[in-house]
Design an enzyme around this catalytic site. Structure first.
Site, PDB file in Angstrom:
ATOM      1  CG  ASP A  45      65.501  32.240  -7.793  1.00  0.00           C
ATOM      2  OD1 ASP A  45      64.716  32.772  -8.070  1.00  0.00           O
ATOM      3  OD2 ASP A  45      66.120  31.234  -8.111  1.00  0.00           O
ATOM      4  CD  GLU A 101      57.787  23.042 -22.044  1.00  0.00           C
ATOM      5  OE1 GLU A 101      58.678  22.199 -22.593  1.00  0.00           O
ATOM      6  OE2 GLU A 101      57.221  23.852 -22.707  1.00  0.00           O
ATOM      7  NE  ARG A 143      57.049  26.479 -11.075  1.00  0.00           N
ATOM      8  CZ  ARG A 143      57.930  27.443 -11.143  1.00  0.00           C
ATOM      9  NH1 ARG A 143      58.284  27.959  -9.986  1.00  0.00           N
ATOM     10  NH2 ARG A 143      58.259  27.679 -12.280  1.00  0.00           N
ATOM     11  CB  THR A 168      59.763  34.360  -6.761  1.00  0.00           C
ATOM     12  OG1 THR A 168      59.409  33.296  -7.648  1.00  0.00           O
ATOM     13  CG2 THR A 168      58.622  35.150  -6.134  1.00  0.00           C
ATOM     14  CE  LYS A 189      64.458  36.710  -9.831  1.00  0.00           C
ATOM     15  NZ  LYS A 189      65.130  35.727  -9.667  1.00  0.00           N
TER      16      LYS A 189
END
Lengths: 349, 1160
Positions: free
Chosen positions: B421, B523, B622, B702, B804
């Site tokens: 991951d 967040e 990101r 991912t 996955k």
């Protein structure tokens, strides 16, 4: 990688040191838990390999010579009498041996081939007698042999456990039942050689395994007589022939000690053996032999051990030589990393 | 992160909607009626498996699931038949009994501990509303007596006894905070709400209300129910935010009252307690193959003995009747015809059958019974060392290595493919706000500063560096268009989330520290960033939030919230602003956001934002896109009706809500975009490099987008400059097929060009989730597999959790390659369970991955010592131990076999039955276990320095059929030496069975122990004690057995030890037995050395590093790649239209500078 690991962990512990955790679960360091116990790591270098082979050779060859000489010092006279003691003209040997009314006396003459120093061991040898046969070897009860009160305990003794009318047999079982019953009388120059039958069994057996108060009971009362009939007045611990017989042999051809002669025998002496040929080995084509033998530290006459040691020693010298040659012809630098497979591949290009 | 987390939630979300027929009806405060009709579980929990009564049968039943045990049981039973009784009762049952007993004691101890914890758990007290007497009151009740329907009151810091729907809390807003540490390991607080309708009613007055809830299930993120108050027809919807689960703790809330809906084993916590699925190690599977071979040998041996015994009986038939040693007839008993009966003789045919079965009994230890228990002990020892390894301890999370599965240790040494991951595994999952593009202007690469101290009251726990220009713009540019946009942007960041601020007093009394609690680290980073720029979220209730905007507290009403889901890939809130306007704020992944953004409004902003986004993601950040729309009154009312309808719907609520959200989230105005930095964990690039050097393929799976994934790939050295990338990102089935075909052509071309492995061009496959959907939907898996195995690196982006697992399965199904999956989040669970070895990172994202894993550790980089060092050792040790155990028992059986040939084929053993039984239990068991735990073929340093030394495990060099055959040949030779040397020496002698048996016992034990000693690599004192002690123990045992007067072999050992022949034979047997092994070892180690051997020599000679520089190799490759590039048909022919199917980046060093990430 190591340097990296060290670097990053020291970086990490830097923070840790500034504010030590109250209950860190960090495993405690010890050589054991980190698998770093001091250890010796032997490697088979050419030096080692050659020295080991030479060393084994150096040890084995002398031992081989010594045992071979010991074996050759043993004088052994073997006389097979089972066939010879059946009178000529008897075709059914089995019927002959089973017929109790025919006397079984027999005379054999032995010539001593070499001087024999006392003590001389008198053995009888049985061939093809499977004293290690499963049916046979299990058929005994050791408890009964040493303890008078357990006379009625005849477990494992079938089919010679109880008489027809249900009385326990002491000693029970096939082994005791089949006790060897040929007898030998040795005569030299018309003079009987006394065969000492005391102490032919193991002392430990007499003292602990066979009771001094256990007397034979109901022994050999069945319709088929297996062997010797024991004197029911003599306790088992003194029945040495039985004690010897009940140390069952490991192999189907075996010797059992009959007695000892404490007289030196000269070369070309003639020994007359008066024997009673009672024991039935004809049913299974077994052989019976009388053996007179001296003994050394390796026991009786057996060249095998000496030869084996010499052979092994020789092979080791040869291997030492062969490896030396190989190391010289095709030497390799120990621990040279160019032999590593991934480096070899690059080199090969 | 948002994607990862959201999709996991999506995966686990209950798909079925609530229907009345299968609902559970709970009558509030009326446990009696609730329980009378339905069969509901009580609250007593039971994790213990056994009770004193059931322990014996159940434990035995479970143990006999092992086929080998059944085999030994059958043999023990066979041995009880009188005709077959080879061993005595005791001796025949002992080995099996011993093994069963050891396991049973272990199980009993574990179960006793579980019983104890159960008792403690069930005996805890909870305050339950008791309706009796004058006025209801809360009475302390033991947990085990709590029933469904009971109303329970919990105070702060108390654990919840069962799954409860909240009715009221101490907070006027009905909010309650719970910590779910025990459930999913997340330490941050979660908010749960009581419904407004029940908030103000005293709990006793709620009696008569009915809750209809879904049936118990293990989804901890989902709950569906509705509440019907007495006398009302309206049903109040209840969701996951209204339920608190057993095992959680109430925090920061004075009290809370709830009604129990699931109790005991039906609680979500207990339903999730099922352990990881049982895996079986590769070595054990192979071992079964060799066990079959051994069984075949056993059958052959038994057949030989049985056949020969038939021949023997036939040829001796006539003599058997009178032969003293056979005694065929029982002369003491007669049958009806007055003939003597046969004694224990049933004819040759029956005799052959009996002999065959007896042979099986005597030779039974050909199949090593003690091997199973030895393996378990060895694994325990290996686990001990892995757990205690200080290098696998993670300081930052204070976590040790954990072995959760105890039966696959050795698999760690054979891994060929790692599936990792990204978020939280390669990266830290500690998000940092790095870049913002607001209104088309990029605020990223400007020198950032710490926000000025002083006048600020609110101090976020995570401090964010700010861009002074942006700060200035916000402060002063209130009137400009740009300033308004910027403010809206930050209001969006502060409102459009589910973060709960926890306020605590700071060091400075004037200041307050705000800890932002929430489920998504993204967040948290965004809200902290907003706070740093002056938009401080200070309060959140279910109805409104309070934001301190530049010192002025403003109240925003939260009118609606559309939660994140992985279909929409965005979330939105509808906010009633202080100025009475109603605004919709949306944030989400760029792919989904650009579909709903009105590009006509400010097209230049859209364009420049897109450009910024691209550059952010190529930096490995990101990205999220923020949009908004002001809603008109009509729009709002229309939405509100739809929203209320949807949120109270019983059927298809989830879908309806999704539709409502999709309807409103349109025509958005683009506000800007954010770039969040997900920092790499320590040592990740180095670790990946090491793993690749070790010949392990690393696949990264991912949820991030392609650009982000690729740039992370570069920064963690997964992708390197000399790699040729094959990219498959198709948007339709057809193009996907075409991409696959082109890629295969490409792969083939590369492979045909390079037969020499040194000249191979490393390939990297980059594929996205959409393409994978097409591939798994159709039967193109084979093609994908073909490409994937040709590539050195595979990067899958935008993949869902189940995909996955699908990818792992793709490799597992088609190759024998050992796979390892490593991940940290709930979304990795399926992959971890699918792979041969699953590793959980005990980090940020909760404990679900750890719970599902076989091993758990704190950092990705620990993989290197784990695989290269411990895995290597474990494999090498276990492989040797299994082979050795086979050899050891076979040698003994062969010795027995040779003897049987000289006993008239009657299975007599010269070796006492007790020695046969103790042989594999006491005489030879300890050294092999000790060596398998402690021996090291190479030191840790060497293994880490030369990762290639991992190869032997991957190539199964330490355990294979060839080695098995060699060691069996050795075994036959040694048994021959052991048997025939004494045999020939004692032929025609007075030797008795017991003495010879003792000699054989001792010599075989010495032989196998010396054999082991010869293969030991590191001799420490424990090894010495074990090996020499074992020989001494054997000697002592033999002496003890021979000291019992009623044993037939009484005193034999003492007698035989007094003869010179005995010692001479012992020496001869040992030397003759060992010469071939020694010579072969000396020869192969010197003339055909393995890598391990050379490395060992290097270590011992302390050769200091003259490794050939690796660099040389790679520069060669690059040179070659460049030349090769000319032949590439598709090289750099990128289609400008964007709908490219295959891009072949033949990246040379020069070209790469532009995409060089800024990791410093």
């Amino acid at each position: 990688m190591d340097s990296h690991a060290a670097g990053s962990s020291s970086g990490g512990s830097g923070d840790g040191a500034a504010q030590p955790r109250r209950n860190s679960r960090k495993p405690k360091y010890s050589k054991f838990t980190q698998q770093e116990l001091p250890a010796c790591k032997p490697i088979l270098t050419p030096k080692w390999v050659i020295s080991v082979f030479v060393l084994v050779g150096v040890i084995f060859v002398p031992i081989g010579i010594v045992s071979l000489r010991a074996s050759q010092q043993v004088v052994e006279i073997v006389d097979r009498y089972d066939d010879a003691c059946v009178p000529a003209g008897v075709t059914d040997k089995l019927a002959y041996i089973r017929n109790d009314s025919i006397p079984k006396a027999c005379t054999r003459n032995l010539t001593i081939t070499k001087d024999m120093k006392q003590p001389i061991f008198v053995y009888y040898q049985l061939d093809n007698f499977y004293q290690n046969h499963r049916r046979y070897v299990k058929s005994r009860n050791d408890g009964q042999l040493r303890d008078k009160s357990k006379a009625s305990k005849t477990d494992n003794c079938d089919p010679e456990a109880k008489t027809v009318d249900g009385k326990p047999i002491v000693p029970c079982g096939l082994i005791a039942w089949s006790l060897f019953n040929d007898t030998y009388n040795l005569i030299r120059n018309n003079e009987t050689l006394s065969v000492d039958k005391k102490g032919i069994s193991w002392k430990s057996d007499r003292d602990h395994k066979f009771g001094s108060d256990v007397l034979p009971m109901n022994f050999q009362k069945g319709p088929l007589q297996g062997g010797k009939i024991l004197d029911s007045k003599i306790p088992l611990s003194e029945q040495e022939d039985l004690i010897v017989w009940m140390r069952t042999a490991a192999l189907p051809t075996f010797r059992k000690l009959y007695g000892r002669i404490y007289v030196d025998l000269k070369e070309n002496d003639t020994i007359t053996v008066q024997l009673e040929n009672n024991y039935n080995t004809y049913s299974f084509s077994g052989k019976k032999k009388l053996v007179l033998s001296t003994a050394t530290w390796i026991g009786g006459k057996n060249d095998f051990l000496g030869l084996a040691y010499l052979t092994v020693g020789g092979i080791c010298f040869f291997l030492a030589f062969a490896f030396t040659l190989l190391y010289l012809i095709k030497p390799r630098k120990m621990g040279d990393n160019s032999y590593l497979s991934w480096n070899r591949a690059t080199l090969g290009r | 992160m948002a994607e990862d987390h959201g999709s996991s939630r999506h995966m686990s979300a209950s798909q079925k909607e609530l229907g009345d027929e299968d609902a559970r009806v709970v009558r509030v405060a009326d446990a009696a009626r609730t329980n009378e009709r339905l069969d509901l579980a009580g609250n007593a929990v039971r994790t213990a498996k056994y009770s004193p009564l059931t322990f014996l049968p159940r434990n035995l039943f479970e143990q006999f699931h092992r086929l080998a045990y059944v085999y030994f049981l059958v043999i023990a039973v066979l041995n009880q038949l009188p005709q077959l009784a080879v061993f005595g009762r005791g001796a025949s049952v002992m080995p099996l009994a011993f093994v069963l007993l050891v396991t049973a004691v272990k199980d009993a101890y574990e179960d006793w501990r579980r019983h104890r914890s159960d008792r403690a758990e069930n005996g805890r007290l909870a305050a339950v509303l008791s309706p009796g007497g004058g006025g209801a009151q809360f009475v302390p009740t033991e947990w085990k007596h709590v029933r469904v329907g009971d109303v329970v009151r919990v105070v702060s810091d108390e654990s919840l006894p069962a799954d409860m729907v909240l009715l009221a809390t101490s907070e006027p807003t009905g909010v309650a905070y719970v910590q779910t540490l025990n459930l999913d390991g997340e330490s941050n607080l979660k908010t749960r709400y009581a419904k407004q309708e029940t908030l103000s009613t005293p709990p006793e007055r709620l009696a008569g209300a009915v809750i209809r809830s879904e049936r118990p299930n293990r989804n901890i993120y989902g709950f569906q129910a509705n509440l019907e108050l007495e006398g009302e027809t309206r049903r109040i919807p209840l969701g996951p935010s209204n339920i608190v689960l057993r095992g959680c703790e109430l925090k920061n809330t004075a009290w809370a009252v709830g009604v129990v809906v699931y109790a005991g084993r039906e609680t979500k916590a207990m339903l999730n307690n099922a352990g990881a699925p049982k895996k079986r190690s590769r070595l054990e599977t192979h071992m079964n193959r060799e066990t079959l071979f051994l069984s075949a040998i056993l059958v052959v041996l038994c057949s030989i003995v049985a056949a020969l015994s038939g021949v023997w009986l036939h040829t001796h038939e006539e003599g058997l009747e009178l032969a003293q040693f056979f005694h065929k007839k029982d002369y003491l008993r007669r049958d009806k015809d007055n003939d003597y009966r046969n004694y224990n003789y049933y004819g040759i045919a029956a005799q052959i059958v009996f002999i065959y079965l007896m042979a099986v009994i005597v030779f039974q230890i050909m199949i090593p019974i003690s091997l199973y228990i030895s393996m378990e002990l060895v694994r325990l020892g290996q686990a001990y060392f892995m757990i205690r390894d200080t290098r696998l301890y993670d300081e930052s999370s204070n976590s040790r290595f954990q072995c959760r599965a105890l039966n696959i240790n050795e698999d760690l040494g054979q891994i060929k493919c790692i599936f990792s991951d990204k978020t939280g595994t390669l990266t830290q999952n500690k998000m940092e706000f790095r870049c913002a593009s607001v209104d088309g202007i990029d605020y990223s690469d400007i020198a950032r500063q710490r926000p000025p101290e002083g006048d600020r009251i609110w101090e976020p726990k995570i401090s964010v560096n700010t861009d002074p220009e942006l700060v200035k713009l916000i402060r002063d540019g209130a009137d400009t268009e740009q300033g308004t946009q910027t403010r809206e942007f930050f209001v969006a960041l502060a409102t459009c989330n589910t973060i709960v601020p926890m306020i605590a007093d700071g060091l400075d009394p004037k200041k307050k520290v705000i800890d932002y609690q929430g489920e998504s680290p993204d967040e948290q980073a965004l809200v902290s960033a907003a706070a740093a720029y002056g938009f401080v979220l200070v309060e959140r209730t279910s109805g409104h939030i309070v934001i301190d905007v530049l010192g002025e507290k403003l109240r925003y009403d939260v009118l609606g919230l559309h939660e994140f889901d992985s279909d929409r890939k965005r979330m939105s809130v509808i906010i009633g602003c202080p100025d009475k306007s109603v605004k919709l704020f949306v944030k989400g992944a760029d792919s989904s956001m650009f579909g709903v953004i009105d590009k006509t409004v400010n097209s230049d902003v859209v364009q420049s934002t897109e450009k910024h986004l691209h550059s952010y993601s190529s930096l490995g950040l990101r990205t999220l896109v923020i949009g908004m729309r002001e809603l008109s009154q009509e729009e709002f009312q229309e939405w509100q009706m739809a929203y209320e309808k949807a949120s109270t719907a019983l059927l298809g609520r989830g879908n309806q809500l999704r539709n409502v959200a999709a309807n409103i989230e349109t025509n958005l105005r683009l506000l800007g975009a954010t770039g969040i930095d997900d920092k790499l964990q320590d040592g990740v690039p180095e670790a990946i490099e090491k793993l690749r050097e070790a010949g392990i393929k690393v696949w990264v799976l991912t949820g991030d987008k392609q650009e982000t994934a690729i740039s992370i790939g570069y920064s963690c050295k997964l992708l390197t400059r000399d790699m040729t990338q094959i990219v498959i990102n198709s948007r339709s089935r057809d193009s996907c097929r075409k991409s696959l075909e082109d890629a295969i052509a490409m792969v083939n071309k590369y492979q045909s060009f390079s037969t020499d492995p040194q000249l191979r061009v490393p390939l990297a496959l980059i594929i996205d989730g959409n393409s994978l959907v097409y591939i798994f939907d159709t039967d193109w898996e084979e093609k994908l597999f073909e490409i994937a195995i040709a590539c050195d690196v595979v990067l899958c982006c935008r993949v869902a959790p189940l995909q996955k697992a699908g990818i792992v399965d793709l490799i597992k199904k088609r190759t024998s390659d050992m796979t390892l999956a490593i991940g940290d989040g709930a979304n990795d669970v399926s992959m971890i369970q699918m792979a041969d070895v699953g590793i959980g990172i005990s980090g940020q994202e909760g404990r679900q991955a750890v719970m599902a894993s076989d091993f758990a550790m704190g950092q990705f980089r620990f993989l290197v010592p784990l695989l290269l060092v411990h895995g290597h050792w474990n494999y090498q040790r276990m492989a040797y131990m299994i082979l050795y155990n086979f050899y050891r028992n076979a040698t003994f059986v062969f010795v027995l076999f040779w003897y049987v040939l000289y006993t008239g084929f009657t299975l007599t053993t010269a070796i006492t039955e007790w020695s046969s039984v103790l042989y594999s239990v006491i005489y030879t068991a300890v050294p092999t276990i000790v060596v398998a735990i402690l021996d090291k073929d190479l030191s840790r340093r060497t293994l880490l320095k030369y990762p290639q030394l991992y190869g032997p495990g991957q190539r199964e060099e330490n355990y294979n059929l060839r080695l098995f055959i060699f060691i069996m040949i050795d075994s036959v030779w040694q048994s021959l030496a052991c048997f025939f040397i004494p045999y020939l020496a004692y032929r025609k002698s007075v030797i008795d069975g017991s003495s010879l048996g003792d000699l054989w016992t001792l010599s075989v034990v010495i032989l196998v122990n010396i054999h082991l000693a010869m293969d030991v690599i590191r001799w420490n004192w424990i090894t010495h004690v074990a090996i020499w002690g074992s020989i001494a123990a054997t000697w002592i045992c033999v002496m003890i057995i021979d000291s019992i007067p009623i044993m037939p072999g009484f005193w034999a050992i003492y007698k035989v030890m007094g003869t010179g022949l005995f010692w001479a034979l012992l020496l001869a047997v040992t030397v003759v037995g060992m010469i071939p092994h020694f010579a072969a070892k000396a020869f192969s180690e010197y003339f055909i050395p393995s890598d391990i051997q050379i490395a060992r020599e290097m270590k011992s000679q302390d050769f200091h590093d003259v490794t050939r520089p690796e660099v040389q190799m790679s520069t060669d490759n690059i040179k070659w790649t460049r030349e090769f590039g000319k032949f590439l048909p598709l090289s750099l022919s990128q289609d400008a239209a964007g709908q490219h199917n295959i891009i072949l980046h033949n990246i040379n060093l020069g070209e790469c500078c532009q995409c060089q990430p800024r990791w410093s």
